[in-house]
Motif scaffolding. Structure first.
Motif, PDB file in Angstrom:
ATOM      1  N   GLU A 652       5.873   1.563  33.213  1.00 30.87           N
ATOM      2  CA  GLU A 652       6.074   3.154  32.842  1.00 30.87           C
ATOM      3  C   GLU A 652       5.139   3.686  32.355  1.00 30.87           C
ATOM      4  O   GLU A 652       4.746   4.929  32.672  1.00 30.87           O
ATOM      5  N   HIS A 653       4.219   2.922  31.574  1.00 33.05           N
ATOM      6  CA  HIS A 653       3.322   3.667  30.536  1.00 33.05           C
ATOM      7  C   HIS A 653       1.959   3.700  31.431  1.00 33.05           C
ATOM      8  O   HIS A 653       1.053   4.079  30.778  1.00 33.05           O
ATOM      9  N   GLU A 654       1.950   3.215  32.445  1.00 37.37           N
ATOM     10  CA  GLU A 654       0.500   2.841  33.083  1.00 37.37           C
ATOM     11  C   GLU A 654       0.399   4.172  34.256  1.00 37.37           C
ATOM     12  O   GLU A 654       1.231   4.359  35.086  1.00 37.37           O
ATOM     13  N   PHE A 655      -0.474   4.678  33.892  1.00 37.70           N
ATOM     14  CA  PHE A 655      -0.869   5.917  34.913  1.00 37.70           C
ATOM     15  C   PHE A 655      -2.320   5.602  35.606  1.00 37.70           C
ATOM     16  O   PHE A 655      -3.218   4.972  35.099  1.00 37.70           O
ATOM     17  N   LEU A 656      -2.679   6.514  36.761  1.00 38.05           N
ATOM     18  CA  LEU A 656      -3.813   6.488  37.538  1.00 38.05           C
ATOM     19  C   LEU A 656      -4.646   7.792  36.720  1.00 38.05           C
ATOM     20  O   LEU A 656      -3.921   8.626  36.604  1.00 38.05           O
ATOM     21  N   ALA A 657      -5.800   7.648  36.667  1.00 38.61           N
ATOM     22  CA  ALA A 657      -6.452   9.042  36.488  1.00 38.61           C
ATOM     23  C   ALA A 657      -6.208   9.985  37.442  1.00 38.61           C
ATOM     24  O   ALA A 657      -6.346   9.832  38.635  1.00 38.61           O
ATOM     25  N   GLY A 658      -6.187  11.238  37.095  1.00 35.69           N
ATOM     26  CA  GLY A 658      -5.834  12.316  37.874  1.00 35.69           C
ATOM     27  C   GLY A 658      -4.333  12.519  38.374  1.00 35.69           C
ATOM     28  O   GLY A 658      -3.755  13.541  38.886  1.00 35.69           O
ATOM     29  N   GLU A 659      -3.553  11.486  37.930  1.00 33.23           N
ATOM     30  CA  GLU A 659      -1.948  11.686  37.979  1.00 33.23           C
ATOM     31  C   GLU A 659      -1.529  12.774  36.909  1.00 33.23           C
ATOM     32  O   GLU A 659      -2.029  12.426  35.788  1.00 33.23           O
ATOM     33  N   PRO A 660      -0.539  13.544  37.201  1.00 30.58           N
ATOM     34  CA  PRO A 660      -0.304  14.570  36.250  1.00 30.58           C
ATOM     35  C   PRO A 660       0.826  13.688  35.342  1.00 30.58           C
ATOM     36  O   PRO A 660       1.452  12.876  35.508  1.00 30.58           O
ATOM     37  N   PHE A 661       0.757  14.300  34.105  1.00 32.58           N
ATOM     38  CA  PHE A 661       1.884  13.643  33.108  1.00 32.58           C
ATOM     39  C   PHE A 661       2.683  14.555  32.778  1.00 32.58           C
ATOM     40  O   PHE A 661       3.062  15.688  32.709  1.00 32.58           O
ATOM     41  N   ILE A 662       4.275  13.918  33.034  1.00 33.67           N
ATOM     42  CA  ILE A 662       5.335  14.916  32.547  1.00 33.67           C
ATOM     43  C   ILE A 662       5.956  14.351  31.136  1.00 33.67           C
ATOM     44  O   ILE A 662       6.166  13.328  30.751  1.00 33.67           O
ATOM     45  N   ILE A 663       5.711  15.283  30.336  1.00 36.70           N
ATOM     46  CA  ILE A 663       6.175  14.992  28.878  1.00 36.70           C
ATOM     47  C   ILE A 663       7.645  15.171  28.520  1.00 36.70           C
ATOM     48  O   ILE A 663       7.863  16.673  28.869  1.00 36.70           O
ATOM     49  N   VAL A 664       8.373  14.322  28.223  1.00 32.14           N
ATOM     50  CA  VAL A 664       9.471  14.836  27.977  1.00 32.14           C
ATOM     51  C   VAL A 664      10.074  14.419  26.455  1.00 32.14           C
ATOM     52  O   VAL A 664       9.558  13.128  26.049  1.00 32.14           O
ATOM     53  N   ALA A 665      10.635  15.098  25.844  1.00 36.38           N
ATOM     54  CA  ALA A 665      10.913  14.961  24.506  1.00 36.38           C
ATOM     55  C   ALA A 665      12.657  15.220  24.301  1.00 36.38           C
ATOM     56  O   ALA A 665      13.012  16.255  24.713  1.00 36.38           O
TER      57      ALA A 665
END
Length: 747
Positions: A652-665
């Motif tokens: 879940e914590h692995e992303f691809l460069a250029g992938e958008p990030f959804i920040i949830v708090a």
């Protein structure tokens, strides 16, 4: 009004005579008390007759002033007791001495026989003629003569009104035993036989039962006799009676009002006498009871209806004819007998009064006219009551105003119609007793606390009806002393100490009599305290950044008792103690440190306390406080990128460069702002998150991110709260490489 010396003499005489005739009040009359009265007008010896008329007057008839025939008297004198003098009445038709007289039922006076001459005058010296005196007309007349001439005989009136004549000497001076009876209705005489014993100048009297007593005199030989016998006129039988105290003759006698036979004067063995004796029919006995004031041989004598006895004339010690007279008093005073209450009796004070009762008897049957009563606090005393008045047989003594527990002594005397007082009756006593009151009570409830009244119902009573005072006391069981708590009749009281009580009521009447009653079993229990939580209120949410909470409470004790212990429990469920359970000396605050505990947790707490009496309260109402959720953040993949992640098997914590990030708090609802700071050198440095329900969310993208170098980076998410407190967390991600895109178009 009397004037001069003569008047003075008369007054003195009357006063003196009154004191003689009527004994002083308050003094028991004695037998006799002989006193001189006025002399007769002439000397009368040799057996004058004395008789009492139906009106009570006393007559002296005949006799002689010497021993010559011409000295034999036919005169009659009446004694005037009111003036103490003698008054002549009509004389007899003949001279007579050694005679008797009797008053007939019709009031006339019968005088038979007697001696009419002295020697040496020729016979006959004794006569059988009979004269009758009529007091109403003051005249004399002859009646039928006796069958036998007689002198110095004796004569009595029988109960049927006839007259019996017995003995004496005849005309030949011979002593005779014959008897004859005169019937006034027919004016006839009849013989009735002879005496059993020859008697001359003797005693002959009718007893109360109708029988006749014969005693003394001289016999055929002139010998003086003391013997006595009783004749029954009904049966004509003789019985022997007790002898007189001495042998004698020439006596005069009469029946006293009490039934005794009185014998006066006389002669014995050549000596003239002044002795007086009585015969008692009830016990057949004789008794000497004194002397006359003068020696009297054959006086005139009679007994008056008022108990007085007159003896007049006769001859003295030297055989000298006497004109003196004397009077004696033989009335029996009444006898008083106390009836009720019984001696040494006890009465109760509440009766207020007592009825004293008595009776009086008079042996002569006299009417009782007066009484005297005395009541005292010692025998014979009259310090309480001294009263007198017309005769009564009861007296109500009111002791309601007198102190109780007192013994009273009482006695009564009585006076008869003749003025004679009895002795004081034997003293009796009675005690007015104050009875002890009784203390009786109830109380309720039998078990209660110190804030509630205990009510007392007083059922005490005093048997005498006296008012009472009250003393209420209590004592804790195990203690030694009593403490007073009230003097009212029915108190309502709160008891200050916890324990089992003894209760005592003492009632006292006005005279000091008291009674106590003790009851046990009043239980006063302690009311346990109540614990009131003060802070934090239930549902309280701690502030962000807060790591401790101060729990506060207070004790509410109904009786204001002090506290000495507490217990505190904190749990993650209501009533639980899985977080904390402690106790100790009483405190009202406790600081709970939850810094090392998981956030986003509701804690439940409750306290109980123990007062100084050892009673624990119940657990206080459970309170809760919330440690809010701490800031949590994550980086999510966009939905289509999430599918790709799963297809490629990345974490879940692995992303691809250029992938958008959804920040949830996720954070506390007290957050006012949440933002994220980029870890990249290029692109936006800070992005504000937008609240979306319970979360804060925002997309974090920039085209330049397609050129991100693979590696691990950390987003810093910060939440700022209403109190200014800021909380930050770092969310690590990993960039795995660049995105490779193949585009397939369909036309």
């Amino acid at each position: 009004m009397f004037k001069g010396k003569r008047g003075l003499i008369v007054i003195v005489t009357l006063v003196l005579f009154t004191s003689i005739m009527f004994p002083h009040e308050g003094v028991q009359a004695a037998d006799g008390n002989w006193r001189r009265i006025a002399d007769m007008n002439e000397a009368r010896g040799h057996g004058p007759a004395g008789v009492v008329l139906n009106n009570g007057d006393f007559l002296v008839i005949g006799g002689a002033s010497g021993e010559k025939t011409n000295q034999i008297s036919r005169t009659v004198e009446l004694y005037d007791k009111n003036r103490d003098r003698w008054v002549y009445k009509a004389p007899m038709k003949e001279r007579r001495l050694e005679i008797e007289a009797v008053t007939l039922d019709d009031g006339r006076v019968l005088v038979p026989g007697g001696r009419t001459k002295f020697s040496p005058d020729p016979k006959p010296r004794a006569t059988n003629t009979v004269e009758i005196y009529n007091p109403k007309t003051n005249t004399w007349s002859y009646a039928a003569p006796m069958k036998t001439p007689r002198r110095n005989y004796r004569m009595v009136k029988l109960l049927d009104g006839r007259v019996l004549v017995a003995g004496g000497r005849n005309d030949e001076t011979q002593r005779i035993r014959s008897m004859e009876i005169y019937d006034p209705k027919s004016n006839t005489w009849s013989s009735v036989g002879n005496m059993r014993t020859t008697r001359f100048s003797f005693v002959m009297e009718v007893l109360a039962n109708g029988k006749i007593l014969f005693a003394g005199g001289t016999d055929d030989n002139g010998k003086y006799q003391s013997s006595a016998e009783i004749y029954d006129p009904q049966t004509k039988k003789w019985t022997t009676a007790a002898s007189m105290t001495e042998a004698k003759a020439a006596v005069k006698s009469g029946r006293l009002r009490d039934g005794r036979i009185l014998v006066m004067g006389g002669r014995r063995s050549g000596t003239n006498l002044d002795t007086v004796e009585v015969y008692r029919p009830e016990d057949n006995s004789w008794e000497k009871i004194g002397e006359l004031t003068s020696v009297r041989r054959l006086p005139a004598a009679a007994i008056l209806p008022d108990g007085h006895v007159i003896a007049a004339g006769g001859r003295n010690r030297n055989n000298k004819e006497l004109k003196t007279a004397e009077i004696g008093y033989f009335n029996h005073a009444p006898i008083v007998k106390l009836s009720s209450p019984a001696n040494d009796s006890v009465t109760n004070a509440n009766n207020n009064r007592i009825e004293l009762r008595w009776t009086a008897s008079d042996i002569e049957g006299d009417r009782i006219t007066n009484y005297r009563l005395k009541i005292g606090t010692s025998p014979g005393a009259s310090d309480v009551a001294n009263t007198s008045g017309s005769w009564r047989t009861s007296y109500t003594f009111d002791f309601s105003e007198r102190p109780p527990n007192q013994t009273y002594y009482w006695t009564v005397m009585a006076r008869d119609e003749l003025g004679d007082w009895s002795d004081w009756a034997p003293t009796r006593s009675f005690t007015v007793r104050n009875r002890t009151p009784e203390a009786v009570f109830q109380f309720s409830p039998s078990k209660t606390d110190r804030l509630r009244d205990v009510s007392f119902v007083n059922m005490s009573s005093d048997p005498d009806g006296d008012s009472l005072t009250y003393k209420w006391e209590y004592r804790l069981q195990g203690s030694s002393g009593w403490k007073q708590f009230s003097t009212t009749k029915e108190p309502r009281v709160k008891f200050p100490e916890v324990g089992i009580y003894d209760l005592r009521l003492t009632v006292t009447d006005p005279y000091g009599a008291s009674h106590s009653n003790t009851k046990t079993g009043l239980e006063i229990y302690n009311l346990a305290p109540e614990i009131e939580p003060l802070f934090p209120p239930s549902g309280y949410v701690t502030e962000m950044g807060q790591t401790k909470v101060e729990l506060k409470w207070r004790a509410n004790d109904p009786e204001k008792d002090g506290m000495n212990q507490y217990r505190l429990k904190i749990g993650t469920t209501p009533g639980g103690d899985d977080v904390l359970s402690i106790s100790g000396n009483w405190i009202t605050t406790y600081t709970f440190d939850f810094s090392h505990r998981n956030p986003n947790q509701t804690y439940y707490w409750s306290v109980m306390g123990r007062d100084v009496h050892g009673d624990w309260s119940s657990w206080s109402p459970v309170q809760s406080f919330v440690v809010p959720k701490q800031l949590e953040a994550r980086v999510e993949h966009a939905p289509r990128w999430e599918e790709l992640r799963r297809e490629t098997g990345r974490a879940e914590h692995e992303f691809l460069a250029g992938e958008p990030f959804i920040i949830v708090a996720e954070t506390s609802d007290k957050a006012v702002e949440v933002f994220v700071e980029s870890p990249f050198d290029t692109g936006p440095k800070r992005v504000e998150l937008t609240k979306d329900g319970d979360e804060w969310r925002s997309s974090f993208y920039d085209p330049v991110y397609e050129n991100l170098t693979p590696g691990t980076y950390e987003f810093k998410v910060t939440s700022r709260y209403h109190n200014g407190y800021e909380e930050s967390v770092n969310v690590p991600i990993t960039i795995r490489g660049k995105l490779s895109v193949k585009v397939h178009r369909t036309y």
